[in-house]
Every structure is written in C-alpha cells, then in structure tokens.
Motif scaffolding. Structure first.
Motif, PDB file in Angstrom:
ATOM      1  N   ALA A   1       0.821  -1.213   0.000  1.00 13.49           N
ATOM      2  CA  ALA A   1       0.000   0.000   0.000  1.00 13.49           C
ATOM      3  C   ALA A   1       0.854   1.261   0.000  1.00 13.49           C
ATOM      4  CB  ALA A   1      -0.938  -0.004   1.203  1.00 13.49           C
ATOM      5  N   LEU A   2       2.146   1.119   0.269  1.00  5.60           N
ATOM      6  CA  LEU A   2       3.052   2.269   0.312  1.00  5.60           C
ATOM      7  C   LEU A   2       3.542   2.628  -1.081  1.00  5.60           C
ATOM      8  CD1 LEU A   2       5.222   1.220   3.392  1.00  5.60           C
ATOM      9  CD2 LEU A   2       3.314   2.860   3.371  1.00  5.60           C
ATOM     10  N   THR A   3       4.016   3.840  -1.226  1.00  8.53           N
ATOM     11  CA  THR A   3       4.610   4.272  -2.496  1.00  8.53           C
ATOM     12  C   THR A   3       5.952   3.575  -2.681  1.00  8.53           C
ATOM     13  OG1 THR A   3       3.576   6.434  -2.265  1.00  8.53           O
ATOM     14  CG2 THR A   3       5.441   6.266  -3.800  1.00  8.53           C
ATOM     15  N   PRO A   4       6.225   3.033  -3.871  1.00  4.66           N
ATOM     16  CA  PRO A   4       7.526   2.397  -4.109  1.00  4.66           C
ATOM     17  C   PRO A   4       8.670   3.351  -3.793  1.00  4.66           C
ATOM     18  CG  PRO A   4       6.028   1.937  -5.911  1.00  4.66           C
ATOM     19  CD  PRO A   4       5.336   2.936  -5.043  1.00  4.66           C
ATOM     20  N   GLN A   5       9.696   2.859  -3.116  1.00  2.13           N
ATOM     21  CA  GLN A   5      10.802   3.718  -2.685  1.00  2.13           C
ATOM     22  C   GLN A   5      11.634   4.234  -3.843  1.00  2.13           C
ATOM     23  OE1 GLN A   5      13.158   2.793   0.692  1.00  2.13           O
ATOM     24  NE2 GLN A   5      11.544   1.641   1.730  1.00  2.13           N
ATOM     25  N   TYR A   6      11.673   3.457  -4.948  1.00  8.65           N
ATOM     26  CA  TYR A   6      12.494   3.875  -6.077  1.00  8.65           C
ATOM     27  C   TYR A   6      11.658   4.394  -7.233  1.00  8.65           C
ATOM     28  CZ  TYR A   6      16.333   1.889  -3.490  1.00  8.65           C
ATOM     29  OH  TYR A   6      17.254   1.631  -2.512  1.00  8.65           O
ATOM     30  N   GLY A   7      10.384   4.692  -6.942  1.00 13.10           N
ATOM     31  CA  GLY A   7       9.549   5.371  -7.914  1.00 13.10           C
ATOM     32  C   GLY A   7       8.995   4.521  -9.034  1.00 13.10           C
ATOM     33  N   GLY A   8       9.310   3.240  -9.058  1.00 11.60           N
ATOM     34  CA  GLY A   8       8.802   2.385 -10.116  1.00 11.60           C
ATOM     35  C   GLY A   8       7.661   1.512  -9.634  1.00 11.60           C
ATOM     36  N   ALA A   9       7.905   0.214  -9.612  1.00  8.99           N
ATOM     37  CA  ALA A   9       6.887  -0.754  -9.204  1.00  8.99           C
ATOM     38  C   ALA A   9       7.281  -1.390  -7.872  1.00  8.99           C
ATOM     39  CB  ALA A   9       6.740  -1.830 -10.276  1.00  8.99           C
ATOM     40  N   GLN A  10       6.390  -2.210  -7.354  1.00  8.97           N
ATOM     41  CA  GLN A  10       6.672  -3.067  -6.212  1.00  8.97           C
ATOM     42  C   GLN A  10       6.274  -4.484  -6.583  1.00  8.97           C
ATOM     43  OE1 GLN A  10       4.450  -0.953  -3.047  1.00  8.97           O
ATOM     44  NE2 GLN A  10       6.283  -1.222  -1.821  1.00  8.97           N
ATOM     45  N   VAL A  11       7.112  -5.445  -6.205  1.00 14.31           N
ATOM     46  CA  VAL A  11       6.832  -6.851  -6.516  1.00 14.31           C
ATOM     47  C   VAL A  11       7.010  -7.688  -5.262  1.00 14.31           C
ATOM     48  CG1 VAL A  11       7.394  -8.828  -7.975  1.00 14.31           C
ATOM     49  CG2 VAL A  11       7.724  -6.510  -8.867  1.00 14.31           C
ATOM     50  N   ALA A  12       6.054  -8.569  -5.010  1.00 15.36           N
ATOM     51  CA  ALA A  12       6.156  -9.521  -3.913  1.00 15.36           C
ATOM     52  C   ALA A  12       5.935 -10.924  -4.466  1.00 15.36           C
ATOM     53  CB  ALA A  12       5.124  -9.218  -2.830  1.00 15.36           C
ATOM     54  N   VAL A  13       6.756 -11.857  -4.021  1.00 14.66           N
ATOM     55  CA  VAL A  13       6.647 -13.257  -4.424  1.00 14.66           C
ATOM     56  C   VAL A  13       6.352 -14.084  -3.183  1.00 14.66           C
ATOM     57  CG1 VAL A  13       7.845 -15.263  -5.405  1.00 14.66           C
ATOM     58  CG2 VAL A  13       8.190 -12.980  -6.398  1.00 14.66           C
ATOM     59  N   LEU A  14       5.294 -14.865  -3.243  1.00 11.94           N
ATOM     60  CA  LEU A  14       4.876 -15.719  -2.123  1.00 11.94           C
ATOM     61  C   LEU A  14       5.152 -17.167  -2.509  1.00 11.94           C
ATOM     62  CD1 LEU A  14       3.417 -15.775   0.636  1.00 11.94           C
ATOM     63  CD2 LEU A  14       1.263 -15.852  -0.607  1.00 11.94           C
ATOM     64  N   ASP A  15       6.084 -17.813  -1.800  1.00  8.10           N
ATOM     65  CA  ASP A  15       6.512 -19.166  -2.166  1.00  8.10           C
ATOM     66  C   ASP A  15       6.894 -19.973  -0.924  1.00  8.10           C
ATOM     67  OD1 ASP A  15       7.433 -21.420  -3.518  1.00  8.10           O
ATOM     68  OD2 ASP A  15       9.377 -20.528  -4.007  1.00  8.10           O
ATOM     69  N   PRO A  16       6.228 -21.111  -0.664  1.00  6.47           N
ATOM     70  CA  PRO A  16       5.141 -21.723  -1.435  1.00  6.47           C
ATOM     71  C   PRO A  16       3.788 -21.145  -1.025  1.00  6.47           C
ATOM     72  CG  PRO A  16       5.796 -23.196   0.337  1.00  6.47           C
ATOM     73  CD  PRO A  16       6.691 -21.988   0.442  1.00  6.47           C
ATOM     74  N   ALA A  17       3.046 -20.654  -1.991  1.00  7.32           N
ATOM     75  CA  ALA A  17       1.780 -19.988  -1.697  1.00  7.32           C
ATOM     76  C   ALA A  17       0.774 -20.925  -1.050  1.00  7.32           C
ATOM     77  CB  ALA A  17       1.208 -19.399  -2.986  1.00  7.32           C
ATOM     78  N   ASP A  18       0.840 -22.211  -1.384  1.00  8.90           N
ATOM     79  CA  ASP A  18      -0.132 -23.164  -0.832  1.00  8.90           C
ATOM     80  C   ASP A  18       0.115 -23.462   0.638  1.00  8.90           C
ATOM     81  OD1 ASP A  18       1.763 -25.727  -0.937  1.00  8.90           O
ATOM     82  OD2 ASP A  18       1.888 -24.720  -2.872  1.00  8.90           O
ATOM     83  N   ALA A  19       1.197 -22.913   1.212  1.00  9.23           N
ATOM     84  CA  ALA A  19       1.498 -23.140   2.631  1.00  9.23           C
ATOM     85  C   ALA A  19       0.828 -22.103   3.535  1.00  9.23           C
ATOM     86  CB  ALA A  19       3.002 -23.120   2.867  1.00  9.23           C
ATOM     87  N   ILE A  20       0.065 -21.191   2.971  1.00 10.62           N
ATOM     88  CA  ILE A  20      -0.623 -20.223   3.819  1.00 10.62           C
ATOM     89  C   ILE A  20      -1.730 -20.916   4.602  1.00 10.62           C
ATOM     90  CG2 ILE A  20      -0.129 -18.184   2.410  1.00 10.62           C
ATOM     91  CD1 ILE A  20      -2.866 -18.459   1.146  1.00 10.62           C
ATOM     92  N   ASN A  21      -1.895 -20.516   5.858  1.00 13.73           N
ATOM     93  CA  ASN A  21      -2.977 -21.099   6.644  1.00 13.73           C
ATOM     94  C   ASN A  21      -4.287 -20.354   6.346  1.00 13.73           C
ATOM     95  OD1 ASN A  21      -3.023 -18.741   8.230  1.00 13.73           O
ATOM     96  ND2 ASN A  21      -1.720 -19.642   9.811  1.00 13.73           N
ATOM     97  N   HIS A  22      -5.376 -20.788   6.987  1.00 16.04           N
ATOM     98  CA  HIS A  22      -6.700 -20.269   6.654  1.00 16.04           C
ATOM     99  C   HIS A  22      -6.798 -18.757   6.861  1.00 16.04           C
ATOM    100  CE1 HIS A  22     -11.043 -20.047   6.281  1.00 16.04           C
ATOM    101  NE2 HIS A  22     -11.110 -19.483   7.472  1.00 16.04           N
ATOM    102  N   HIS A  23      -6.334 -18.274   8.003  1.00 18.39           N
ATOM    103  CA  HIS A  23      -6.422 -16.845   8.288  1.00 18.39           C
ATOM    104  C   HIS A  23      -5.550 -16.032   7.331  1.00 18.39           C
ATOM    105  CE1 HIS A  23      -8.802 -17.632  11.801  1.00 18.39           C
ATOM    106  NE2 HIS A  23      -7.875 -18.425  12.315  1.00 18.39           N
ATOM    107  N   ALA A  24      -4.370 -16.559   7.013  1.00 19.63           N
ATOM    108  CA  ALA A  24      -3.491 -15.877   6.061  1.00 19.63           C
ATOM    109  C   ALA A  24      -4.123 -15.841   4.670  1.00 19.63           C
ATOM    110  CB  ALA A  24      -2.132 -16.570   6.014  1.00 19.63           C
ATOM    111  N   ALA A  25      -4.822 -16.912   4.312  1.00 17.39           N
ATOM    112  CA  ALA A  25      -5.478 -16.961   3.003  1.00 17.39           C
ATOM    113  C   ALA A  25      -6.543 -15.876   2.883  1.00 17.39           C
ATOM    114  CB  ALA A  25      -6.102 -18.341   2.785  1.00 17.39           C
ATOM    115  N   ASN A  26      -7.284 -15.645   3.953  1.00 13.27           N
ATOM    116  CA  ASN A  26      -8.298 -14.588   3.931  1.00 13.27           C
ATOM    117  C   ASN A  26      -7.659 -13.213   3.764  1.00 13.27           C
ATOM    118  OD1 ASN A  26     -10.410 -16.403   4.238  1.00 13.27           O
ATOM    119  ND2 ASN A  26     -10.409 -16.258   6.473  1.00 13.27           N
TER     120      ASN A  26
END
Length: 322
Positions: free
Chosen positions: A111-136
């Motif tokens: 939700a924050l402004t990118p620090q270097y003025g371009g984009a922001q990228v997040a990679v979630l790995d392994p995504a299937d390891a999220i628990n129920h509350h994290a999935a919501n």
C-alpha cells in the motif's frame, strides 16, 4: 555488473511470455506460477521482478548494472519482497506454514509508495502453505490492487489454494519439457549422457529432479532402495533392520519416494492383474508412510509395517497407516 544465471529452455519460454504480456500492459496484479516443484518457477518470478524493477532493461532482460539491479542481486531491494517460511517465535525451528502476520505486513508494504519510484513486486513461495487466516488476508490484498504493485504466488500444489484466490490470478503453467530437451539440458549441466538418461527415467522426465539427484546422492540412493527391496523379496534381509537403516538419516522421505516409484515401475511391466493391484496398493501405502514421517509416529515402526507388506508378511493397510 551482475551476470544473470541462464534460464533452462522451459523457464525461458515462460519468462518470454510474461515479459511480452507485461510490455503489452496485460500483466495482472496477481499471477499464479503453477507446476511441479523443481522446475524453476521462483527463478522465473525473480527474474521477471528484476526486469520490472530495472531502470535500464536490455530488451527482455534486466540490465544487471543499474542501481536497482545491484540492490536486487544483493537481496536488499526495498521494492521487492520474498515471503516464505520464517522462524518460530522462540527461533528454535522454521514454521511449516505462512501466517497471517506475514500477509498483513505484506499488504501494508504494497500500500506504500515504491521507494524507487517504479513498481513493487512480492513473491509468495510456497503460496499453498498459507494457513486459513493468512489466506483470507491474502484474498483481501488480491482484491484491492494498487497500480504498479504485483503479487505473485508460486505453488507446486495450486489446488490447495482456494478457488477464490486462484480466480484472482493470471495463471502461468510450468510443465515437464520434452524428453529430448530435458536430456540435452542435463548433459549441458555436465552430466554424462548415460547417467543423465538413467536419472531422467527415474525422475519420470523431470529434469530439475534428475539434476538434483545427479548432483547429490539421490540416484545412488535409488539403486540402494531397489537392492533393499530385492533382498526383502528374496528373504535375505529383515524388514525391521531395513526400516531402521532407511530412517537413520535425513533421506527417509526420499527413500520412500524411490520405493513408491519402483513399485509403480514394476507394476507397469506386469500382466498379472492381481499383482498389479497389489503393487498399486503398496505404492499408495508408501506415499501415506511418507506423510506419516512428518508426524510424531515412530518412523521405524511405520516403515517396518510397509516393508512387511512388500515382502507379503502383512497386508497393505487401507486407512491412514501403511
């Protein structure tokens, strides 16, 4: 200047596709990188992240020398986040799931402004390891995208993710490459052709797995498992002693994987329907036993029961135990 690691052919195809849809403005906020473990999904996601964050991209590739690329290579780029397993609160071990606090923090960062003025990228790995509350919490982040923010999910088991999460993501499928391509790639990694063929067959056409086994003890372990199963069948080895040897180090799960694959391999060459069904049941039991090793069950007893069934001294269990 940072030298970029070469991508395998199947990775390069996925990467080129992703770059093209990004350049065309059609890369969505959420992307699901799906496919078997060991095919380099995270590597492609990270290369694409570096390309998007790069200040001076060289065609489809990141330049490797700008400030953004240098920070990315050092693992300190403020606009890139890799979310994976973290230590428990006492620091004694790593968590086995991704928890809601991690996803909430990620949502706040995106939700924050990118620090270097371009984009922001997040990679979630392994995504299937999220628990129920994290999935919501993850679903909320996917449903409220901010311009220039990308959230990519990497999973070898995408079916474990909720249908709602999957529906919010573009899907990039990683599949096993053609045998000839996989074999050529293994040989290019420095493996001898005969060993590469053996490993690729053992890995059922999975080049990443074959490479891993050839670099480590995986292939030698498979040969030993095959020899152990033959000795059990001939009655020249005991189930308990073999089981104790199989669980004595960190390779217990890999031994059981090899054992299950060898049973399937043997079943494929049979015409006896009864024996084929028996081997198929044993294959299922071996995989259930692998799952049991992650619990508090006595590993040697679970594997002993499995090996007794291989030898024919005990039935193959149909329930949760092998």
């Amino acid at each position: 200047m940072t030298t970029l690691a070469p991508l395998a052919p199947w990775q390069a195809r996925a990467y080129a596709h992703l770059v093209s849809i990004h350049e065309a403005g059609r890369l969505g906020h959420g992307v699901l990188f799906a496919g078997p473990a060991g095919l380099g999904k995270r590597a492609v996601a990270q290369r694409l992240a570096q390309r998007i964050l790069c200040r001076e991209p060289a065609g489809a590739e990141p330049c490797g020398h700008c400030r953004s690329c240098q920070l990315f290579a050092a693992g300190t780029h403020a606009d890139f986040e890799l979310v994976s397993f973290i230590p428990t609160k006492d620091g004694a071990r790593m968590r086995t799931e991704i928890v809601i606090e991690q996803i909430r923090e990620l949502g706040e960062r995106l939700a924050l402004t990118p620090q270097y003025g371009g984009a922001q990228v997040a990679v979630l790995d392994p995504a299937d390891a999220i628990n129920h509350h994290a999935a919501n919490a993850l679903l909320k982040t996917l449903e409220e995208p901010h311009p220039g923010r990308f959230l990519w999910l990497v999973s070898a088991h995408p079916a474990r993710l909720s249908a709602t999460i999957r529906s919010r993501c573009q899907r990039v499928e990683f599949r096993l490459p053609p045998r000839e391509e996989a074999l050529a790639w293994l040989i290019a990694q420095g493996h001898k052709p005969a060993a590469a063929e053996e490993a690729l067959d053992a890995a059922r056409g999975h080049p990443g797995l074959a490479d891993q086994w050839l670099q480590g003890e995986g292939l030698a372990l498979r040969r030993q498992v095959a020899a152990d199963l033959d000795k059990l069948e001939r009655g020249t080895a005991g189930a308990l002693a073999t089981a104790q040897a199989w669980v004595a180090d960190e390779y217990a799960e890999l031994r059981l994987r090899h054992a299950a694959d060898l049973a399937l391999e043997r079943a494929a060459g049979l015409t006896d329907a009864g024996r084929t069904r028996s081997l198929a049941a044993w294959f299922d039991a071996a995989n259930r036993t692998r799952d049991l090793l992650r619990t508090t069950v006595r590993a040697d007893l679970a594997v002993t029961e499995l090996l007794l069934a291989w030898r024919g001294d005990a039935p193959v269990a149909r329930g949760g135990r092998a």
